[in-house]
Enzyme design. Sequence first.
Site, PDB file in Angstrom:
ATOM      1  CD1 TRP A   1      -5.394  25.669  86.375  1.00 20.12           C
ATOM      2  CD2 TRP A   1      -7.309  26.824  86.325  1.00 20.12           C
ATOM      3  NE1 TRP A   1      -5.476  26.311  85.171  1.00 20.12           N
ATOM      4  CE2 TRP A   1      -6.628  27.026  85.107  1.00 20.12           C
ATOM      5  CE3 TRP A   1      -8.537  27.467  86.523  1.00 20.12           C
ATOM      6  CZ2 TRP A   1      -7.136  27.822  84.092  1.00 20.12           C
ATOM      7  CZ3 TRP A   1      -9.037  28.266  85.512  1.00 20.12           C
ATOM      8  CH2 TRP A   1      -8.343  28.432  84.310  1.00 20.12           C
TER       9      TRP A   1
ATOM     10  CD  GLU B   1      -6.501  17.377  69.443  1.00 16.66           C
ATOM     11  OE1 GLU B   1      -7.135  18.431  69.516  1.00 16.66           O
ATOM     12  OE2 GLU B   1      -6.147  16.734  70.445  1.00 16.66           O
TER      13      GLU B   1
ATOM     14  CE  LYS C   1      -8.096  15.085  80.994  1.00 19.43           C
ATOM     15  NZ  LYS C   1      -7.582  15.056  79.619  1.00 19.43           N
TER      16      LYS C   1
ATOM     17  CB  CYS D   1     -10.051  23.457  92.283  1.00 12.67           C
ATOM     18  SG  CYS D   1      -9.782  25.173  91.851  1.00 12.67           S
TER      19      CYS D   1
ATOM     20  NE  ARG E   1     -11.054  18.045  89.614  1.00 13.94           N
ATOM     21  CZ  ARG E   1     -12.127  17.842  88.859  1.00 13.94           C
ATOM     22  NH1 ARG E   1     -12.203  16.746  88.140  1.00 13.94           N
ATOM     23  NH2 ARG E   1     -13.101  18.698  88.816  1.00 13.94           N
TER      24      ARG E   1
ATOM     25  CG  HIS F   1      -6.905  32.617  51.378  1.00 11.66           C
ATOM     26  ND1 HIS F   1      -7.484  33.281  50.319  1.00 11.66           N
ATOM     27  CD2 HIS F   1      -6.935  31.301  51.058  1.00 11.66           C
ATOM     28  CE1 HIS F   1      -7.867  32.401  49.409  1.00 11.66           C
ATOM     29  NE2 HIS F   1      -7.542  31.188  49.835  1.00 11.66           N
TER      30      HIS F   1
ATOM     31  CG  ASN G   1     -13.835  22.726  91.241  1.00 11.83           C
ATOM     32  OD1 ASN G   1     -13.383  23.626  90.540  1.00 11.83           O
ATOM     33  ND2 ASN G   1     -14.221  21.563  90.752  1.00 11.83           N
ATOM     34  N   GLY G   2     -14.855  26.126  91.642  1.00 13.78           N
ATOM     35  CA  GLY G   2     -15.900  26.853  90.912  1.00 13.78           C
ATOM     36  C   GLY G   2     -15.669  28.351  91.042  1.00 13.78           C
TER      37      GLY G   2
ATOM     38  CE  LYS H   1      -3.584  17.492  72.868  1.00 16.23           C
ATOM     39  NZ  LYS H   1      -4.996  17.401  72.621  1.00 16.23           N
TER      40      LYS H   1
ATOM     41  CD  GLU I   1      -3.392  20.701  75.340  1.00 16.96           C
ATOM     42  OE1 GLU I   1      -4.084  21.197  76.223  1.00 16.96           O
ATOM     43  OE2 GLU I   1      -3.796  19.779  74.613  1.00 16.96           O
TER      44      GLU I   1
END
Length: 618
Positions: free
Chosen positions: A76, A491, A613, A2, A27, A514, A106-107, A495, A498
């Site tokens: 968030w 990666e 983020k 947040c 955020r 496999h 925030n938390g 990308k 997301e």
Amino acid sequence: MCGIVAYIGSQQAMPLLLEGLKRLEYRGYDSAGMAVTNEQGQLQITKCQGRVSVLEERLGQGAGLPGTSGIAHTRWATHGRPSDTNAHPHRDDESERGSGIALVHNGIIENYASLRTWLEERGHTFTSETDTEVLVMLISELFDPANGIDLEKAVQAALREVTGAYAIAVVCEHEPDVLVCARKGSPLMIGIGQGEYIVASDPSAIIAHTGQAFALEDYQVARLTRTAFRTSTLDNVCVSPKILNLELELQEIELGEYPHYMLKEIFEQPRSLRNTLRGRLDTIEGRVVLGGLSDFIPNLVRAGRIIMLGQGTALHAAMIGEYLIEDLAKIPTEVEYASEFRYRNPIIEDRTVVIAISQSGETADTIAALQEAKDRGAITLGAVNVVGSSISRMTDAGVYLRVGPEIGVASTKAFLGQVMVLTLISLFIGRRRFLSAETVSQYLRHLETVPDLIERVLEQSDAIRETTARYVDRENWLFLGRGTNYPVAMEGALKLKEISYIHAEGMPAAEMKHGPIALINDGMPAVFVATRNSQYDKVISNMHEVRARGGRIIAVATEGDQDITAHADDTFYVPDLPEALQPLLTTVPLQLMAYHAAVLRGHDVDKPRNLAKSVTVE
Ligand code: M6R
């Protein structure tokens, strides 16, 4: 997670808080709100589900919120779905029980359930599903000015009862000229202006107003008035903060000519990597200069084992680092999700060095794992971007990425910064163990060319968009590579998923046989990172296996490799580099593919669904 902004001074708070929220919106962006204290000392609160623009519209419909102090938040969601009621600020009871206190947070308050039960027994009525409302009620319950418990003391007392993580900003109608903030686990910075203070989750919301600031440490509380501040522990012992000069330039956090931060940051990579390298390469002596590690050279040279910790993109950088450290420094190295390391009773031997990789330096899982490693006696290093962040302060030593602020939720330039720093660390240690000056010099000369070579790759952006457009309606993709290009494939998949919400899996190319090969059907895109290196022929065989089952091959190959066109449907080229350094180039086309795919699918690239983020809760 947040974003918090708060202000106390002589200017109107509302426009300033709104501007700060826009800077911090990366955020979290599922709801937003603010509380401003008016001239009569009353709190006025406006909050809503949705983006900061929705809040702005709502504020614009009335007379706005006049007043020169206030708190604001962009959320968030953790406890309680996004809604007007769950949006911050939260205030204590509207009834006579209330003390006129409002708070942004925030938390996560982990013991919120037991605190809520206790507060309900004492007659408090809750209206939201959040853990935050419990905290504001608790402060209100303890607030007792008649007995000397003012807002600052009530906050200290409440936080002594809380377990979990928090950064908070609190205002109170009984003390309209006071703003109280505190932190544990979630970042909070206080900017010092002329007769004003601006508080924010990160410096980007501060630098337009002042270059002087300090970061609150865990378990610290700040009491701010328009003319003075006081910082203390939860037990009310005074502490002196270390004042910093923020070195950010405003242009670094503005979009400029780019439509999205992610694209801006992809294109910034040549410049940001030049910064990462500046002053660190001594090609004549064949040495890497890392001043941040100088006090720990003996520990690094004698290390028996290196463990690297991170999450998401940072973990992928660590996976490349594992290849590099084992190859160049010849020290056994492991990579582990910080979230798993912490809970599995890890073995830390005498000469174990732990490296935490993080852009933000605030990722809760990485911080917790690092603390575990410290408690078990490891030497700890950080490869971190944000200067002064929690991880940078917790570690014994470290190397900053120096890539500048990364605002796009999808990490791009920080990833290459992490890979570059890990390459430097590998050469730094390797030179002191087995590598000759000549060998290191050769690597350093190649590293010097990397920014220019990335510029060449970026020139293909339009071609990459056209190719991506042909595949963008496919819902399942594979990303495959071997050696250092295997984490690059991981990666690339992260990308894509997301920001474009396409299902993508990255894996070692050999692993496909496999199991995952069963997924391949007609037209399924498989992106192969297939540069000329020791495993090239094996990768080509893997391409055949995909093609034989109807899959379509998109290859990232070495410039000049004409043979690849016989195996791939589409190819992007990167200049040649030694195998160990190839990820610094092969990543870039995958970043651009993900970006273009998301734009082509009409998504908000910088604010992807459900993400934030910085993940400051476990
Ligand atoms: O700030 P950190 O580097 O510690 O963040 C770790 C991950 O949360 C982060 O890399 C995340 O995976 C990004 N969204 C990836 O683009």
